[in-house]
Write an enzyme that holds these catalytic residues in place. Sequence first.
Site, short mmCIF file in Angstrom:
data_model
loop_
_atom_site.label_atom_id
_atom_site.label_comp_id
_atom_site.label_asym_id
_atom_site.label_seq_id
_atom_site.Cartn_x
_atom_site.Cartn_y
_atom_site.Cartn_z
N SER A 139 0.86 -1.20 0.00
CA SER A 139 0.00 0.00 0.00
C SER A 139 0.88 1.23 0.00
CB SER A 139 -0.87 -0.01 1.26
OG SER A 139 -1.56 1.22 1.39
N TYR A 152 -1.58 -0.43 10.55
CA TYR A 152 -1.74 -0.86 9.15
C TYR A 152 -0.47 -0.52 8.37
CZ TYR A 152 -3.69 -1.04 4.40
OH TYR A 152 -3.92 -1.32 3.06
N LYS A 156 2.32 -2.91 6.39
CA LYS A 156 2.62 -2.79 4.96
C LYS A 156 4.09 -2.41 4.71
CE LYS A 156 -1.56 -3.77 3.32
NZ LYS A 156 -1.81 -4.99 2.53
N THR A 187 -13.22 0.04 -3.12
CA THR A 187 -13.61 -1.34 -2.82
C THR A 187 -14.53 -1.30 -1.61
OG1 THR A 187 -11.83 -1.71 -1.22
CG2 THR A 187 -11.30 -2.18 -3.52
P1 NAP Z 1 -11.71 -5.74 0.41
O1 NAP Z 1 -12.53 -5.20 -0.72
O2 NAP Z 1 -12.08 -5.43 1.81
O3 NAP Z 1 -11.60 -7.32 0.22
C1 NAP Z 1 -10.77 -8.07 1.06
C2 NAP Z 1 -10.79 -9.52 0.64
O4 NAP Z 1 -9.96 -10.26 1.55
C3 NAP Z 1 -12.17 -10.13 0.74
O5 NAP Z 1 -12.28 -11.18 -0.20
C4 NAP Z 1 -12.20 -10.65 2.16
O6 NAP Z 1 -13.19 -11.66 2.32
C5 NAP Z 1 -10.77 -11.19 2.28
N1 NAP Z 1 -10.27 -11.25 3.65
C6 NAP Z 1 -10.23 -10.26 4.57
N2 NAP Z 1 -9.71 -10.70 5.73
C7 NAP Z 1 -9.42 -12.01 5.52
C8 NAP Z 1 -8.89 -13.03 6.35
N3 NAP Z 1 -8.55 -12.81 7.63
N4 NAP Z 1 -8.72 -14.26 5.84
C9 NAP Z 1 -9.06 -14.52 4.55
N5 NAP Z 1 -9.58 -13.60 3.73
C10 NAP Z 1 -9.75 -12.36 4.21
O7 NAP Z 1 -10.17 -5.30 0.28
P2 NAP Z 1 -9.42 -4.45 -0.85
O8 NAP Z 1 -9.70 -3.02 -0.59
O9 NAP Z 1 -9.65 -5.05 -2.19
O10 NAP Z 1 -7.90 -4.69 -0.40
C11 NAP Z 1 -7.16 -5.81 -0.87
C12 NAP Z 1 -5.70 -5.59 -0.49
O11 NAP Z 1 -5.25 -4.37 -1.05
C13 NAP Z 1 -5.45 -5.50 1.01
O12 NAP Z 1 -4.23 -6.11 1.33
C14 NAP Z 1 -5.37 -3.99 1.26
O13 NAP Z 1 -4.59 -3.68 2.39
C15 NAP Z 1 -4.70 -3.56 -0.03
N6 NAP Z 1 -4.93 -2.15 -0.37
C16 NAP Z 1 -6.18 -1.66 -0.53
C17 NAP Z 1 -6.35 -0.32 -0.84
C18 NAP Z 1 -7.72 0.30 -1.02
O14 NAP Z 1 -7.82 1.53 -1.02
N7 NAP Z 1 -8.78 -0.48 -1.21
C19 NAP Z 1 -5.24 0.52 -0.99
C20 NAP Z 1 -3.97 -0.03 -0.83
C21 NAP Z 1 -3.82 -1.37 -0.52
P3 NAP Z 1 -13.86 -12.00 3.75
O15 NAP Z 1 -14.12 -10.69 4.42
O16 NAP Z 1 -15.09 -12.77 3.42
O17 NAP Z 1 -12.86 -12.83 4.48
#
Ligand code: NAP
Length: 234
Positions: A139, A152, A156, A187
């Site tokens: 991130s 967080y 990261k 998301t």
């Molecule tokens: P999201 O929409 O919240 O989706 C997260 C996914 O991971 C879901 O499928 C969730 O399913 C699963 N998950 C969460 N906790 C889990 C656990 N303990 N065990 C297994 N599965 C788990 O997330 P996202 O925003 O796409 O983010 C994905 C990645 O990108 C993360 O690592 C996040 O830190 C990173 N990221 C996101 C952003 C952003 O702005 N969105 C920016 C930078 C980095 P369940 O809840 O059903 O388990």
Amino acid sequence: MSKSILVTGGTKGIGRAIIFKFAAAGFDIYTCSRTQQDLDSLGEELKVEYPGIGYFAKTADLSKKEEVEAFAQWVKGHTVPDVLINNAGVFLPGSIHEEPEGNFELMMHTNLFSVYYLTRAFTQAMVERKSGHIFSMGSIAGMTAYGNGGTYAISKWALLGFTKCLRQEMLEHNVKVTSIMPGATFTASWEGAGIPEERFMKASDVAEAVWSAYSMSPQSVVEEIVIRPQLGDI
Ligand code: NAP
């Protein structure tokens, strides 16, 4: 034989977008999340859109070492993936000095420890096979100090360190290693934040960047991808 990709946390957001991108290219899909119903729905959607590919999904809570290891063993019973995307992660707002007890452990276990355990489950086989591409979903928070997201960010930053070290270990084994550092991406994690969707990056753009890094010739590896909203960080 079809190529395969393992994406953790594939039911929503960035992980889901990556799955659809690779499914369109004919990859068999391996994924996990904590919610069986979401895994089933994803499988149904993929079956309609890409009937030729294999879909293998299992519930696993990656914050728990024993569940990461059981999931890894289950995947290994089918394949050693060509591409591993360590994507699942959790963000809990809070400051280091005030956040509730347990937030640190939950974020470190989910965002960092699970990546260490899962990656180690496949690296030896990738080294022996002399191929593979391992991505970690870092991130912008892993490159910057944050007041309301310290733990967080710590997880990261550590993930970036993990990925840089792994890159050095894997380079002579023909296994590619890439860090992705997206900025704010629209998301489920951002729903209800009251910020217009247009202000964010699209998950599909992160998936495009992953695909582009994966598609390079064997001579080149993209070590880091930094991708931000056009208007900058949120
Ligand atoms: P999201 O929409 O919240 O989706 C997260 C996914 O991971 C879901 O499928 C969730 O399913 C699963 N998950 C969460 N906790 C889990 C656990 N303990 N065990 C297994 N599965 C788990 O997330 P996202 O925003 O796409 O983010 C994905 C990645 O990108 C993360 O690592 C996040 O830190 C990173 N990221 C996101 C952003 C952003 O702005 N969105 C920016 C930078 C980095 P369940 O809840 O059903 O388990």
